[in-house]
Enzyme design. Sequence first.
Site, PDB file in Angstrom:
ATOM      1  N   ASP A 479       0.838  -1.262  -0.032  1.00  0.00           N
ATOM      2  CA  ASP A 479       0.010   0.026   0.042  1.00  0.00           C
ATOM      3  C   ASP A 479       0.757   1.173  -0.139  1.00  0.00           C
ATOM      4  O   ASP A 479       2.168   1.190   0.392  1.00  0.00           O
ATOM      5  CB  ASP A 479      -1.008  -0.081   1.325  1.00  0.00           C
ATOM      6  CG  ASP A 479      -2.242   0.723   1.150  1.00  0.00           C
ATOM      7  OD1 ASP A 479      -2.384   1.465   0.020  1.00  0.00           O
ATOM      8  OD2 ASP A 479      -3.047   0.525   1.873  1.00  0.00           O
ATOM      9  N   ASP A 549     -10.412   2.086  -3.324  1.00  0.00           N
ATOM     10  CA  ASP A 549     -11.173   2.042  -2.194  1.00  0.00           C
ATOM     11  C   ASP A 549     -12.678   1.927  -2.282  1.00  0.00           C
ATOM     12  O   ASP A 549     -13.460   1.493  -1.084  1.00  0.00           O
ATOM     13  CB  ASP A 549     -10.580   3.032  -1.351  1.00  0.00           C
ATOM     14  CG  ASP A 549      -9.245   2.613  -0.483  1.00  0.00           C
ATOM     15  OD1 ASP A 549      -8.915   1.409  -0.782  1.00  0.00           O
ATOM     16  OD2 ASP A 549      -8.624   3.424   0.200  1.00  0.00           O
TER      17      ASP A 549
HETATM   18  C1  DGJ Z   1      -5.911   1.997   1.886  1.00  0.00           C
HETATM   19  C2  DGJ Z   1      -6.357   0.617   1.115  1.00  0.00           C
HETATM   20  O1  DGJ Z   1      -6.731   1.026  -0.159  1.00  0.00           O
HETATM   21  C3  DGJ Z   1      -7.069  -0.109   1.945  1.00  0.00           C
HETATM   22  O2  DGJ Z   1      -7.727  -1.312   1.248  1.00  0.00           O
HETATM   23  C4  DGJ Z   1      -6.363  -0.633   3.195  1.00  0.00           C
HETATM   24  O3  DGJ Z   1      -5.255  -1.389   3.114  1.00  0.00           O
HETATM   25  C5  DGJ Z   1      -6.100   0.654   3.977  1.00  0.00           C
HETATM   26  N1  DGJ Z   1      -5.149   1.441   3.207  1.00  0.00           N
HETATM   27  C6  DGJ Z   1      -5.386   0.133   5.365  1.00  0.00           C
HETATM   28  O4  DGJ Z   1      -5.079   1.208   5.988  1.00  0.00           O
END
Ligand code: DGJ
Length: 742
Positions: A479, A549
């Site tokens: 991430d 997301d």
């Molecule tokens: C952003 C990601 O896109 C989410 O899926 C998740 O992993 C969060 N970060 C966790 O902090």
Amino acid sequence: MGIVYHKSSKTFHLFNGEISYLMIVLENGHLGQLYFGKGMHDREDFSNLLELAPRAIAACPRLGDKVFSLEHVKQELPSYGSGDFRSPAVEIQQENGSRISDFQYQGYRIEPGKPKLAGLPATYVEDPGEAETLVVELKDQVTGMKAELSYTIFAQGGLLAKSVRYVNEGGEPVRLERAMSLCLDLPDCRYEWVQLSGAWARERHIIARKLAMGVQSIGSMRGSSSHHHNPFLVLKRPDATEEHGEAIGFSFVYSGNFLMQAEVDAHDSTRVLVGLHPDTFAWKLEPGESFQAPEAVMAYSCQGLNAMSQDFHRLYRTRLAKGYWRDRVRPILINNWEATYFDFTEEALLEIARKAAECGVELFVLDDGWFGKRSSEFAGLGDWVANKSRLPHGIAGLAERIEGLGMKFGLWFEPEMVNLDSDLYRSHPDWILEVPKRIKNHGRNQFVLDFSRAEVVDAIHGMMVKILREAKVSYIKWDMNRSITECYSKALPPDQQGEVFHRYILGVYELYRRLTEEFPHILFESCASGGGRFDPGMLYYAPQGWVSDDTDAVERMKIQYGTSLCYPISSLGAHVSVIPNHQVSRSTPFHTRANVAYFGTFGYELDLNSLTEEEIQEVKKQVSFMKEYRSILQFGTFYRLKSPFEGNEMSWMVVSPDKKTALVGWYRVLNQVNARFTRIPLAGLCPDFCYENSFDGSRHFGDELMGFGLITSDVTAGEVPPDRDPSCDFESRIYVLKAVEG
Ligand code: DGJ
């Protein structure tokens, strides 16, 4: 496929039957451009394509000649200040303060296959017969700067890859202030500009407009390719559709700051530039040093957008993505993020995993919150050590237990970031990007590690491999959750600060390289607050990426549809989540959430224990459906049929290589009554095969399904009969079509 050089006319012709790319050494020694488009017969001399005419007040190098002017000629490596007034592809700041350069043709070489780009992701070949590469050498005599322009033509498709390497062969240092990877001068401007843009949670929406005189551009200066603009652009003829007409796609194989622009001049010619964003880039080259600009890929299609996308899909799925997972179907996963966020215990995770295993899910992914003091956004990033109060048996122990359930185990990392409240920051406060004496902005309460420094990359690598060696980790979600500000490295001198953004990305690539080489069986999924770094650079290391997301099925239709313009379905991370949806509070039917997620790397982002028994039975059916069809869904030929940007319905389909099986996804956003009949003309089927439709058992030949279309009308057509249930909002269906004996 071939590359020829016609000595008498000094013309290069790259061709493969589908496309031709033509260049010429101009009378002033520069490299000129003649043509990119549909394949043409080879000839000795194409100089007529230069389209030169005497023009009043044009800047001309020869007295008495008003015809040859860089102002109007199509070029490969244009610079500013000596005749051409359009945006340049190269700019070199010299010791005497001048930025003018004059790149003269020196020679060329032709190589079978495609050489690697040092330190950078790029498309590749497995057999030298798959492509041929032309390297043209140009030199600016005053600075001694050499430019090597590489052009790879692939045997299959309308694809051309381009990159530039600079070498300072002079005696003085220079600063490369602009090093675009691609310049394409098109002879007219009758195009629509199509970009993939948006923001966090609504990435890669399709936005189209007519090209107009002046400069139009997209780019990123956020340190990542960004949620806001993807490094992808299409110029299509106004009448081009998914199935017909001319389109040229441009894609940049890079994960940091970029610029893509088209400049239409006063005579309606169009200059396209693709490369590192010049506003955030400068690179000092001492004598003897070199700089490699990243790769850009172009795809020309005269059969519409689907054919262009299919070229990108094939190339990126098979010759950009690499390694063990490239050609393997992807495991069905469950991720705990939306199920628990930061609030979990080992037992709670195992509860989720047990239910998932019972449903046939193959991989359990532990997301954020497992390390250091990470119980909120404010602490822990940088401390890649399991939090024993949450996970008493550590990552190794949890992974062991997950494997004991018959599933694989995956883990989340955010390697590039640090919280102020972390042991890493306390011991190395100088390791973050920040400008001395200036405010430092946080993003999501975190700061960015200086990945331009090898010792920083080494330290993170050390922590990660310790875990990966101890624990059975089969998947990593990498991430990256903020934009970069105050991009300044304390390890570089003032005159090299312009290098930090690019050096940072090189550091990211280096860590990816080491980890993917040391752990070739780990499946990597890239992520940046969803789709903030969904680009070909990442795809080289991570064959799949978390698309957004936003997990709502309706939002995902647009996001995944837009993403498919460039990226293969096998790279689109797509999960089923709970209702009401956590991002938009919308409640969509369970089957529609799955029907959208099937067209990606399928998984779940919820606690299955919160579902009813009936829903669990549906999960089991979804999992077995995906297992049956995922090789076709992930590796078949994908067609967009009906755009969610243009109405209430969306449709797409995938066809197996032998054309005997096809899966058509049909989606309607809002319910209707007394609606018209609806049908979707399909694509890619064999006209002579008779297909049985799994939905109602009907049989139709491919020509009918592609000509008249697949009838999608339901109870909404007309009045709802009293004995039928009305339909609902957010309805969808998957039609499985199988070839049968007619
Ligand atoms: C952003 C990601 O896109 C989410 O899926 C998740 O992993 C969060 N970060 C966790 O902090």
